[in-house]
Scaffold this motif. Structure first.
Motif, PDB file in Angstrom:
ATOM      1  N   ALA A 138      47.720  41.882  53.062  1.00  0.00           N
ATOM      2  CA  ALA A 138      47.905  40.779  52.122  1.00  0.00           C
ATOM      3  C   ALA A 138      46.566  40.312  51.565  1.00  0.00           C
ATOM      4  CB  ALA A 138      48.638  39.619  52.805  1.00  0.00           C
ATOM      5  N   GLU A 139      45.560  40.225  52.404  1.00  0.00           N
ATOM      6  CA  GLU A 139      44.234  39.811  51.946  1.00  0.00           C
ATOM      7  C   GLU A 139      43.631  40.837  50.994  1.00  0.00           C
ATOM      8  OE1 GLU A 139      41.827  39.048  55.322  1.00  0.00           O
ATOM      9  OE2 GLU A 139      42.971  37.270  55.976  1.00  0.00           O
ATOM     10  N   GLN A 140      43.857  42.121  51.306  1.00  0.00           N
ATOM     11  CA  GLN A 140      43.348  43.176  50.425  1.00  0.00           C
ATOM     12  C   GLN A 140      43.998  43.091  49.043  1.00  0.00           C
ATOM     13  OE1 GLN A 140      43.903  46.644  53.258  1.00  0.00           O
ATOM     14  NE2 GLN A 140      42.037  47.306  52.234  1.00  0.00           N
ATOM     15  N   CYS A 141      45.319  42.919  49.017  1.00  0.00           N
ATOM     16  CA  CYS A 141      46.025  42.803  47.736  1.00  0.00           C
ATOM     17  C   CYS A 141      45.511  41.604  46.949  1.00  0.00           C
ATOM     18  CB  CYS A 141      47.528  42.654  47.978  1.00  0.00           C
ATOM     19  SG  CYS A 141      48.357  44.195  48.423  1.00  0.00           S
ATOM     20  N   SER A 142      45.339  40.493  47.626  1.00  0.00           N
ATOM     21  CA  SER A 142      44.860  39.283  46.962  1.00  0.00           C
ATOM     22  C   SER A 142      43.481  39.494  46.349  1.00  0.00           C
ATOM     23  CB  SER A 142      44.827  38.124  47.955  1.00  0.00           C
ATOM     24  OG  SER A 142      44.265  36.974  47.380  1.00  0.00           O
ATOM     25  N   THR A 143      42.587  40.098  47.118  1.00  0.00           N
ATOM     26  CA  THR A 143      41.219  40.322  46.639  1.00  0.00           C
ATOM     27  C   THR A 143      41.182  41.300  45.480  1.00  0.00           C
ATOM     28  OG1 THR A 143      40.351  39.903  48.873  1.00  0.00           O
ATOM     29  CG2 THR A 143      38.910  41.053  47.329  1.00  0.00           C
ATOM     30  N   LEU A 144      41.946  42.398  45.592  1.00  0.00           N
ATOM     31  CA  LEU A 144      41.931  43.420  44.550  1.00  0.00           C
ATOM     32  C   LEU A 144      42.531  42.907  43.243  1.00  0.00           C
ATOM     33  CD1 LEU A 144      42.991  46.453  46.780  1.00  0.00           C
ATOM     34  CD2 LEU A 144      40.727  46.054  45.782  1.00  0.00           C
ATOM     35  N   LEU A 145      43.645  42.180  43.329  1.00  0.00           N
ATOM     36  CA  LEU A 145      44.244  41.622  42.122  1.00  0.00           C
ATOM     37  C   LEU A 145      43.299  40.639  41.442  1.00  0.00           C
ATOM     38  CD1 LEU A 145      47.954  40.966  43.194  1.00  0.00           C
ATOM     39  CD2 LEU A 145      47.181  42.497  41.385  1.00  0.00           C
ATOM     40  N   LEU A 146      42.630  39.824  42.251  1.00  0.00           N
ATOM     41  CA  LEU A 146      41.705  38.839  41.691  1.00  0.00           C
ATOM     42  C   LEU A 146      40.531  39.524  40.997  1.00  0.00           C
ATOM     43  CD1 LEU A 146      41.064  35.877  41.333  1.00  0.00           C
ATOM     44  CD2 LEU A 146      39.924  35.902  43.566  1.00  0.00           C
ATOM     45  N   ARG A 147      40.018  40.609  41.581  1.00  0.00           N
ATOM     46  CA  ARG A 147      38.902  41.325  40.958  1.00  0.00           C
ATOM     47  C   ARG A 147      39.313  41.928  39.617  1.00  0.00           C
ATOM     48  NH1 ARG A 147      35.339  45.220  44.447  1.00  0.00           N
ATOM     49  NH2 ARG A 147      34.075  44.879  42.581  1.00  0.00           N
ATOM     50  N   ILE A 148      40.516  42.509  39.573  1.00  0.00           N
ATOM     51  CA  ILE A 148      40.985  43.093  38.313  1.00  0.00           C
ATOM     52  C   ILE A 148      41.177  42.001  37.269  1.00  0.00           C
ATOM     53  CG2 ILE A 148      42.920  44.294  37.226  1.00  0.00           C
ATOM     54  CD1 ILE A 148      43.288  45.845  39.835  1.00  0.00           C
ATOM     55  N   ALA A 149      41.717  40.850  37.685  1.00  0.00           N
ATOM     56  CA  ALA A 149      41.932  39.759  36.743  1.00  0.00           C
ATOM     57  C   ALA A 149      40.620  39.198  36.209  1.00  0.00           C
ATOM     58  CB  ALA A 149      42.751  38.651  37.409  1.00  0.00           C
ATOM     59  N   GLN A 150      39.608  39.128  37.064  1.00  0.00           N
ATOM     60  CA  GLN A 150      38.326  38.552  36.655  1.00  0.00           C
ATOM     61  C   GLN A 150      37.531  39.493  35.754  1.00  0.00           C
ATOM     62  OE1 GLN A 150      36.545  37.639  40.472  1.00  0.00           O
ATOM     63  NE2 GLN A 150      37.144  35.497  40.355  1.00  0.00           N
ATOM     64  N   LEU A 151      37.587  40.789  36.031  1.00  0.00           N
ATOM     65  CA  LEU A 151      36.717  41.730  35.342  1.00  0.00           C
ATOM     66  C   LEU A 151      37.435  42.675  34.389  1.00  0.00           C
ATOM     67  CD1 LEU A 151      34.575  42.765  38.467  1.00  0.00           C
ATOM     68  CD2 LEU A 151      34.037  40.986  36.785  1.00  0.00           C
TER      69      LEU A 151
END
Length: 433
Positions: free
Chosen positions: A299-312
């Motif tokens: 769950a933490e991995q999904c959260s981090t990866l989605l946030l990175r894609i959204a930011q960049l």
């Protein structure tokens, strides 16, 4: 002879009744201009003063306090004056009225009186906006245009999808070039899946890579597998897929840096990477955990990866469309951070006020109340935000699963293979083994 006349008279009467019923039900434009508008305009003019007084919109030209000997007396004004209004101006869907505010008045008081205007003028809805300081624009809609929406027309552009029709009668368009990331909320059978199907059918003919994440075993997005470049059907696959997208995103960064540009859209057409649209169905499945260490880590991995894609991802051609029944901070702190990056918002009927507040509350409080008023019978109706920061009620065009599957198969050749994504997936699969 008399019986013949009577028969003809009854036939004419029946014809008039049938035609009148059709006119009332279908509400053609000419009927509104010839019959509806004059009657509604007269109601606006003759009821304005009374409605303004009853809803505290009228003010007194004299102060509400006065001296009576040595006492200061405060009371209600006896002859309050209603704000001046323009004569109602007809539009295709209703009419507009311009109100000139008195000093000290604000549009907020008119917003509270919107329901009073609806009942006094006998219209479907009244929208309150302020086009400039000191003025309030009241836009009345005669009937609900979303009951039988006709699909509007819009120019075809890359990463642009014609979803349906706005309450104003205009085209409802999702333009990922203007608003790169979107959040879609809606309860079961509210029209969320229909909207996603419409989005995919609109993007299918375009030179765009579609990537799906459907943790319900692929029941929803699996229908469009022929057109998808990749599909994850569980959270473990979603982690691998999102990780691969992040690796591909780094490759795009290196390409842009080598070319001395700040986005892929500044690259020459021949060397420009293919835009990628990541569609996530049921976001809660990526964040929920059963309490085990492995589940929490995923769950933490999904959260981090989605946030990175959204930011960049916006400048690099990676776009997110995230959908879910429930969107709230109880899913985890990462949801709130992700929501802040999703500029486009669409809220169908929801089961709890928290989801409507989470979807629209940080953009417009009025939109939250309108979203909560959507009934179960209004499938496909939603409150959506626009590129100008405003909001509107809209309804997506009905796209059946058969039509969507047919479009996916028709444009299956457009399922672009992303070299960077394929290479990253191979590396990740090797690590799993």
């Amino acid at each position: 002879m008399g019986s013949l006349v009577l028969t003809l008279g009854l036939a004419v009467l029946a014809w008039v009744v049938v035609v009148g019923d059709l006119v009332r039900r279908h509400r053609p434009v000419w009927h509104w201009y010839l019959v509806g508008y004059p009657a509604t305009a007269l109601r606006v003019v003759f009821t304005w003063r009374k409605v303004a007084q009853l809803n505290d919109l009228a003010v007194s030209k004299r102060p509400s306090r006065g001296l009576l000997g040595d006492l200061v007396v405060k009371g209600d004004p006896l002859r309050p004056v209603a704000p001046r209004i323009s004569f109602p101006r007809a539009t295709r869907m209703g009419l507009t009225v311009l109100v000139r505010l008195y000093p000290g008045q604000t549009p907020a008081t008119f917003l509270k009186a919107a329901d009073a205007f609806v009942h006094a003028w006998k219209v479907h809805a009244v929208r309150v906006t302020s086009p400039q300081r000191g003025l309030v624009l009241l836009t009345a809609t005669a009937t609900d245009p979303l009951q039988r929406p006709d699909l509007a027309s819009a120019p075809t552009e890359l990463l642009s999808a014609l979803i349906g029709v706005l309450e104003s009668g205009g085209a409802w368009v999702m333009n990922l070039r203007l608003v790169p990331h979107w959040l879609i909320a809606g309860a079961t059978r509210s029209g969320k899946s229909t909207l996603l199907a419409r989005l995919i059918t609109q993007l299918a003919p375009q030179p765009v890579a579609l990537v799906g994440i459907d943790c319900k075993g692929g029941m929803e997005l699996g229908l469009f597998a022929d057109r998808l470049s990749a599909l994850a059907t569980c959270r473990r696959e979603a982690v691998s897929l999102l990780s691969a997208l992040v690796v591909d995103m780094r490759d795009r960064m290196n390409t842009c840096r080598s070319a001395g540009v700040r986005s892929i859209w500044e690259l020459p057409h021949k060397t420009r990477p293919v835009p990628v649209v990541v569609i996530v169905d049921e976001i809660a499945e990526l964040y929920l955990s059963d309490g085990t260490r492995e589940s929490k880590a995923e769950a933490e991995q999904c959260s981090t990866l989605l946030l990175r894609i959204a930011q960049l991802g916006a400048a690099l051609g990676l776009h997110l469309v995230v959908a879910g029944q429930r969107v709230g901070s109880d899913l985890g702190p990462g949801v709130t951070a992700l929501r802040a990056q999703l500029g486009g918002r669409i809220c169908h009927r929801v089961n709890d006020p928290g989801t409507a507040e989470m979807t629209l509350g940080d953009l417009n409080k009025d939109a939250v109340a309108v979203a909560q008023a959507i009934t179960a019978e209004e499938r496909g109706v939603a409150v959506c935000t626009g590129p100008d920061g405003g909001w509107s009620r809209a309804r997506s065009h009905l796209t059946t699963p058969e039509e969507a599957v047919s479009m996916a198969r028709k444009y299956a050749a457009g399922a672009t293979e992303l070299p960077g994504l394929d290479r990253a997936l191979e590396v990740l699969e090797g690590d799993d083994k």
